[in-house]
Design a protein around this motif. Structure first.
Motif, PDB file in Angstrom:
ATOM      1  N   THR A  32      -5.665  -4.694   2.293  1.00 39.83           N
ATOM      2  CA  THR A  32      -5.208  -3.464   1.208  1.00 39.83           C
ATOM      3  C   THR A  32      -6.655  -3.404   0.212  1.00 39.83           C
ATOM      4  O   THR A  32      -6.443  -1.389   0.159  1.00 39.83           O
ATOM      5  CB  THR A  32      -3.804  -3.955   0.351  1.00 39.83           C
ATOM      6  N   SER A  33      -7.103  -3.542  -0.365  1.00 40.69           N
ATOM      7  CA  SER A  33      -8.388  -2.883  -0.755  1.00 40.69           C
ATOM      8  C   SER A  33      -9.464  -1.806  -0.243  1.00 40.69           C
ATOM      9  O   SER A  33     -10.095  -1.674  -1.075  1.00 40.69           O
ATOM     10  CB  SER A  33      -9.544  -4.311  -1.437  1.00 40.69           C
ATOM     11  N   ASN A  34      -8.842  -2.792   1.089  1.00 41.70           N
ATOM     12  CA  ASN A  34     -10.101  -1.272   2.384  1.00 41.70           C
ATOM     13  C   ASN A  34      -9.600  -1.085   3.088  1.00 41.70           C
ATOM     14  O   ASN A  34      -8.852  -0.055   3.574  1.00 41.70           O
ATOM     15  CB  ASN A  34     -11.637  -1.554   1.941  1.00 41.70           C
TER      16      ASN A  34
ATOM     17  N   TYR B 199       1.024  -1.206   0.056  1.00 43.57           N
ATOM     18  CA  TYR B 199      -0.288   0.397   0.129  1.00 43.57           C
ATOM     19  C   TYR B 199       0.996   1.586  -0.209  1.00 43.57           C
ATOM     20  O   TYR B 199       1.166   2.313  -0.786  1.00 43.57           O
ATOM     21  CB  TYR B 199      -1.034   0.401   1.451  1.00 43.57           C
TER      22      TYR B 199
ATOM     23  N   GLU C 176      -5.570  -8.802   0.535  1.00 45.73           N
ATOM     24  CA  GLU C 176      -6.889  -8.675   0.508  1.00 45.73           C
ATOM     25  C   GLU C 176      -7.537  -7.444   1.252  1.00 45.73           C
ATOM     26  O   GLU C 176      -7.921  -6.699   1.354  1.00 45.73           O
ATOM     27  CB  GLU C 176      -7.211  -9.841   0.845  1.00 45.73           C
TER      28      GLU C 176
ATOM     29  N   ARG D 110       1.288  -5.598  -9.775  1.00 46.38           N
ATOM     30  CA  ARG D 110       0.671  -4.584  -8.224  1.00 46.38           C
ATOM     31  C   ARG D 110       0.755  -2.865  -9.187  1.00 46.38           C
ATOM     32  O   ARG D 110      -0.121  -1.850  -9.053  1.00 46.38           O
ATOM     33  CB  ARG D 110       1.432  -4.484  -7.613  1.00 46.38           C
TER      34      ARG D 110
END
Lengths: 278, 313
Positions: free
Chosen positions: B278-280, A126, B276, A219
């Motif tokens: 990281t999607s929210n 992220y 997974e 990614r």
């Protein structure tokens, strides 16, 4: 005595045959992929055409139409090439200094560099997306992929170069220094010609690792800088409809690299074990 | 003065680049792991931007450890996958290295064939195995099982023996995309890809084995197994350790294979779970990320120590 010789001859034939059989089994999936790539999509899933079929090149000829193959291949080639060059550009001077002017900290620095390689990529997924997308706005650019590929392979490149440079007698470099050659001259005119083989195999191996990379290239891209890994991953489950064309595009994606790999199997040991296995 | 300066200058770009690469993203992960940070939340829009005012302390860690579904499963599964691959590659690697470590006709070609899987890109490896080979209907897996069923069916009509074969059930091909079996597909394809790596390293190491010692052992009447057990295996102890550690580090972060095989259905590892999250839920993803770093470090420290020890000789 004769009996022993007889037996060992039989033994030797047996082990040779076994070695061949095992090697062919290991190679079989690759063979199967190449084999399937010459079948039409319809033939590829019919049991009656498992081995007997009319070979066709249509899957290769339609690669652009079906998958836009060359765009992805171009991205892979560009990013891997520049990442390799950049890694050498930064890595050669660094390894040179470490090999010929080691300080107390050289060993620690080398080990630390390697430790950056062991950071799990997922842990910083992220932050990397956030930084490159919202902050630096370089998400999905060639520049970003080159940078990331270079950084993840830099430790291995420096290690490999270091082990090659260390084999060069220090006196040769010292002699250059006496003659008043500049540092850049030492690297360009003395070091690189002497360690040419080492530099070349480092470049080759770095290129292979860049080409095969499948985490960041997937990614951190969407379309612009998407590489072959992304293309293949995007077509993960054709449910049998496109086995022929998928095999063709896969063959085209791995073919050149597998062949390159044959040439540097020995260097692979050095590159991946960081000189710990000789 | 100048003598010290230039070498340092030459090392600076590499060191600075790697330092930034390590510190910035990891620092951000560490920070995010202590705050509430989600990408979409209509009820609490203030949580959608990272800020100190959303400080959560160890709340994310607590959530990941005790409340997040799948975390322990993912850890367990990561270790299971890595463990199976290690056992497979080391055993196969030893056997194959011994097999190829003699001169015979076509040895060069055999080596090339054996090493090839290692250079196949992971995405192609997974697509190739899960579709062309393991697909339960159209892949070789399905075709082979279908073929066996046909043969058995044919044999049922035989006099005498037919009654025996009619007791046989109709075989069902295993689907490797299913929840319980997708981990095995991943283990299979990665073992196939990394066995060559083990072979290559063991082979390199076998070449430095003491031949005289071996001959002496033959004269003393030691059989092949005891020569392998008492001479070769101790000689290979260090390469085996290296292979185990390097592979652990690589396979703890497997991703593409898992994504392609089943999209994480029933087969998540820690990196996949982080993906997974990281999607929210970035807070949870970061906390799980820190756990992944710790897990990788446990292995890495041993490896680095071993590599560092014989660095300067």
């Amino acid at each position: 005595m004769a009996a022993v010789a007889q037996q060992s001859r039989f033994g030797s034939v047996f082990w040779t045959v076994l070695a061949w059989v095992v090697a062919l089994i290991f190679f079989f999936p690759i063979f199967w992929m190449v084999f399937t790539s010459f079948k039409t999509d319809a033939d590829a899933v019919k049991p009656e055409h498992l081995f007997l079929f009319t070979p066709t090149l249509e899957n290769y000829l339609n690669m652009t139409e079906n998958y836009d193959y060359w765009r992805f291949a171009k991205n892979s080639a560009i990013t891997a090439t520049f990442a390799t060059l950049f890694a050498l550009f930064v890595g050669v001077p660094c390894a040179y200094a470490m090999a010929f002017n080691p300080s107390r900290h050289t060993k620690d620095i080398l080990v630390w560099m390697l430790s950056t390689k062991m950071l799990p990529a997922a842990a910083v997924l992220y932050p990397m997306t956030f930084l490159t997308k919202n902050f630096l706005q370089i998400f999905d650019t060639h520049f970003l992929i080159v940078l990331v590929l270079c950084l993840i392979n830099l430790p291995i490149a420096i290690w490999m170069l270091f082990t090659y440079f260390k084999e060069i007698p220090k006196e040769i470099i010292e002699a250059g220094k006496m003659d008043g050659v500049s540092t850049w001259g030492e690297i360009k005119d003395i070091l690189i010609p002497l360690a040419w083989g080492g530099v070349a195999s480092t470049a080759l191996l770095t290129f292979i690792f860049c080409w095969n990379e499948a985490y960041w290239t997937v990614r951190l891209t969407t379309t612009e800088a998407a590489t072959l890994s992304k293309l293949i991953e995007g077509n993960r489950a054709p449910e049998g409809l496109f086995f022929g064309r998928l095999s063709a595009v896969s063959t085209a994606a791995v073919g050149p690299i597998v062949v390159l790999g044959w040439f540097c199997q020995k260097q692979l040991v050095r590159g991946l074990t960081f000189g710990a296995v000789k | 003065m100048a003598k010290r300066k230039i070498p340092r200058l030459l090392q600076t770009p590499a060191v600075v680049l790697l330092l930034l690469w390590m510190l910035i993203p990891l620092g951000m992960t560490l920070y995010f792991s202590f705050i509430r940070y989600v990408l979409n939340n209509l009820r609490r829009p203030e949580w959608t931007t990272p800020s100190f005012s959303n400080w959560r302390g160890f709340g994310n860690y607590e959530y990941v450890l005790f409340h997040a579904k799948d975390f322990w499963f993912a850890v367990q599964n990561s270790l299971f996958i890595v463990g199976c691959i290690l056992v497979g590659t080391v055993l196969l690697g030893l056997a194959l290295a011994m097999l190829v470590n003699r001169s015979f006709r076509g040895r060069g070609i055999v080596r090339v064939l054996l090493i090839s899987p290692f250079f196949v890109m992971p995405a192609v490896n997974a697509v190739l195995w899960i579709n062309m080979i393991l697909d339960p209907v159209l892949g070789l897996n399905g075709l082979a099982v279908g073929g066996i069923n046909n043969i058995v069916n044919g044999l049922r009509d035989f006099p005498l023996l037919g009654s025996f074969f009619s007791l046989w059930p109709e075989f069902e091909p295993v689907s490797f995309r299913a929840t319980q079996t997708s981990a095995y597909a991943v283990i299979m394809m990665v073992t196939w890809q990394w066995t060559p790596f083990a072979v290559l390293i063991f082979m390199t190491s076998l070449q430095s084995e003491d031949e005289q010692q071996k001959e002496a052992a033959i004269l003393d009447g030691a059989n092949a197994w005891s020569r392998f057990r008492n001479l070769t295996l101790p000689h290979l102890a260090r390469p085996i350790a290296i292979v185990v550690m390097i592979q652990s580090i690589f396979h703890l972060s497997l991703y593409a294979e898992i994504e392609i095989t089943s999209r994480g259905n029933g087969n998540k590892n820690l990196p996949y779970l982080i993906g997974e999250f990281t999607s929210n839920n970035i807070g949870a993803a970061s906390a799980a990320g820190i756990f992944a770093v710790i897990l990788a470090n446990i292995v890495a420290i041993f490896l680095l120590r071993m590599v560092g020890k014989n660095l300067m000789d």
